[in-house]
Design a protein around this motif. Structure first.
Motif, short mmCIF file in Angstrom:
data_model
loop_
_atom_site.label_atom_id
_atom_site.label_comp_id
_atom_site.label_asym_id
_atom_site.label_seq_id
_atom_site.Cartn_x
_atom_site.Cartn_y
_atom_site.Cartn_z
N SER A 110 -5.11 8.41 7.36
CA SER A 110 -3.70 7.83 7.62
C SER A 110 -2.68 7.75 7.87
O SER A 110 -1.25 8.07 7.94
N SER A 166 -0.08 -5.65 20.69
CA SER A 166 -1.09 -6.06 19.70
C SER A 166 -2.18 -7.45 20.77
O SER A 166 -2.92 -7.48 20.35
N TYR A 203 -8.01 2.96 17.33
CA TYR A 203 -7.61 2.87 15.76
C TYR A 203 -6.64 3.98 16.00
O TYR A 203 -4.97 3.73 15.71
N HIS A 239 -0.48 5.72 16.29
CA HIS A 239 0.06 6.71 17.22
C HIS A 239 -0.08 7.70 17.68
O HIS A 239 0.84 8.20 18.21
N PRO A 264 -2.80 0.72 7.02
CA PRO A 264 -3.97 1.08 7.56
C PRO A 264 -5.31 1.78 7.25
O PRO A 264 -5.94 2.48 7.65
N THR A 274 -5.13 -5.20 9.72
CA THR A 274 -4.90 -4.19 10.05
C THR A 274 -3.03 -4.86 10.34
O THR A 274 -2.35 -4.36 9.27
N VAL A 275 -3.47 -5.93 11.53
CA VAL A 275 -1.63 -6.07 12.01
C VAL A 275 -1.04 -6.96 10.68
O VAL A 275 0.06 -7.45 10.72
N THR A 284 -3.09 1.86 15.99
CA THR A 284 -2.76 1.91 14.67
C THR A 284 -1.12 3.15 14.46
O THR A 284 -0.67 2.92 14.10
N ALA A 332 -8.72 -4.41 13.25
CA ALA A 332 -7.87 -4.83 14.10
C ALA A 332 -6.28 -5.97 13.19
O ALA A 332 -5.65 -6.00 13.08
#
Length: 417
Positions: free
Chosen positions: A318, A45, A256, A262, A390, A384-385, A260, A381
């Motif tokens: 999401s 990240s 994303y 994956h 999401p 979101t972290v 995010t 980003a």
């Protein structure tokens, strides 16, 4: 009296604009891999955020490029301004692609990457004003929306090709090879095409009579115009900020989906392909509609639809995390949003006098882009972290679209009757 611009010369402007946007945007589509090369970290990240911050650095110099090159378009002509911006972009993308990694040259690597990124920003900041002014001045009055929409078609073609190249590289290369050198291939493809773009632009006609820039209005008329233009600038900045945030949130979908959600790289790059394809198809429809029905309805109605669709589309992406959800939501959001672009830009441009059109468009566009385009992907980003949600990009985009919609309602209709 200016010579008329042929369809081929209009195409040359659009192609050149597409190449510049391809070079500029490819960085964001390979943000994960570029972050690993220039900003290695044990925390993925942190590496991604550093890469996105470097992507944002390219926006810091866009207002300066707009001021220098955009005003050049008003003072010495649209053609020399476009040639300068294109040359700078070509040199910067080549330098970035050939910069060694952090593992090879240490701290010099990220410093060089940031420097080349800032040159890219300077070049692109000076591109939009002269090229938009050229297209408006080359178009028949009843086709201005369609001509200006070609600029967004070119930008969408750039997104489409960047996505196709990303899908191909992700398919044929291992993740390690893609991180080590695959992303450089994508950048070098843009660099290889630069000489051909310069050849095309060398043949352009000039669309402004420079004697017009010397005409001075009476003081009373100038005061009325100044008051009107202050209001226009505020509304234009709000609209451009809204469009910028929406565009860069959608451009962020590739990163994303991979970082995010994956999802597989091939699927994530598919979002870029769909986004580019939707822009190519829908942008000229938006320009045509703006010529037929007016600038305001073709801004307001799609903006309202975008406002209604953003949260449901991101929820589907999401929640389901499937290729169908990602690609379908991307196509829907990008398609509706692409209707707005040409109508918005032509509405602003037609409200400006020709003698300051290139510089004014460049500055309005660059200030909005540098403030919000450079920060959007990093902020999305980072938030979101921080939140772990999401849905963060959807809320960010929804707020921006709501502000833009309010500004659109305050614009006057500029379609020639």
């Amino acid at each position: 009296m200016r010579p008329s611009a042929s369809a081929w010369q209009v195409t040359a402007v659009v192609i050149g604009n597409a190449l510049e946007f391809y070079d500029f945007l490819t960085f964001s589509f390979f943000a994960v891999q570029i972050g690993a090369a220039f900003f290695p970290s044990h925390d993925p990240s942190a590496s991604l955020l550093a890469s996105l911050a470097t992507f944002g650095a390219g926006f810091l110099t866009r207002p300066l490029g707009a001021f220098v090159i955009g005003r050049m378009g008003d003072r010495i002509g649209r053609k020399p301004a476009m040639l300068l911006s294109f040359s700078l972009m070509g040199g910067a993308i080549t330098g970035l692609a050939l910069t060694p990694s952090y593992a090879m040259i240490g701290i010099a690597a990220p410093l060089l990457a940031i420097a080349f990124r800032m040159i890219q920003g300077f070049a692109l900041g000076g591109e939009v004003g002269p090229s938009t002014a050229f297209l408006i001045e080359a178009a028949p009055p009843h086709r201005r929306g369609l001509y200006v929409s070609l600029q967004f078609v070119g930008q969408s073609v750039a997104v489409l090709f960047a996505g196709l190249i990303g899908v191909a590289l992700a398919h044929f290369l291992t993740p390690q090879a893609l991180a080590d050198w695959g992303w450089r291939i994508a950048l070098l493809i843009g660099a290889i095409i630069v000489p051909f773009g310069l050849m095309l632009r060398q043949r352009l006609v000039e669309t402004i009579n420079l004697e017009e820039t010397l005409l001075v209005e009476p003081p009373a008329a100038e005061m009325r115009r100044t008051s009107s233009q202050t209001r226009l600038i505020i509304l234009a900045l709000l609209m451009m900020a809204s469009l910028t945030i929406a565009t860069y949130v959608m451009n962020h979908l590739t990163t994303y989906a991979a970082a995010t959600l994956h999802m597989a790289s091939t699927v994530a790059f598919g979002a870029t392909v769909v986004s580019g394809l939707a822009g190519v198809i829908i942008s000229p429809i938006g320009g045509w509609l703006a010529d037929k029905y007016g600038r305001k309805p073709v801004m307001i109605i799609p903006a309202a639809l975008t406002l209604a669709l953003t949260l449901p589309c991101f929820y589907a992406i999401s929640h389901f995390r499937t290729p169908l959800a990602l690609l379908g939501a991307t196509a829907l959001l990008k398609g509706v949003n692409s209707l707005i672009s040409a109508a918005m830009l032509i509405s602003i441009a037609e409200s400006l006098p020709k003698r300051v059109r290139s510089g004014a468009i460049a500055l309005i566009y660059a200030v909005a882009i540098s403030t919000f385009g450079g920060s959007t992907q990093f902020m999305v980003a980072w938030l979101t972290v921080i939140t772990g949600s999401p849905m963060t990009p959807a809320w960010y985009m929804t707020a921006a679209v709501a502000i833009g919609l309010a500004a659109m309602m305050g614009m006057r209709e500029t379609r020639p009757r």
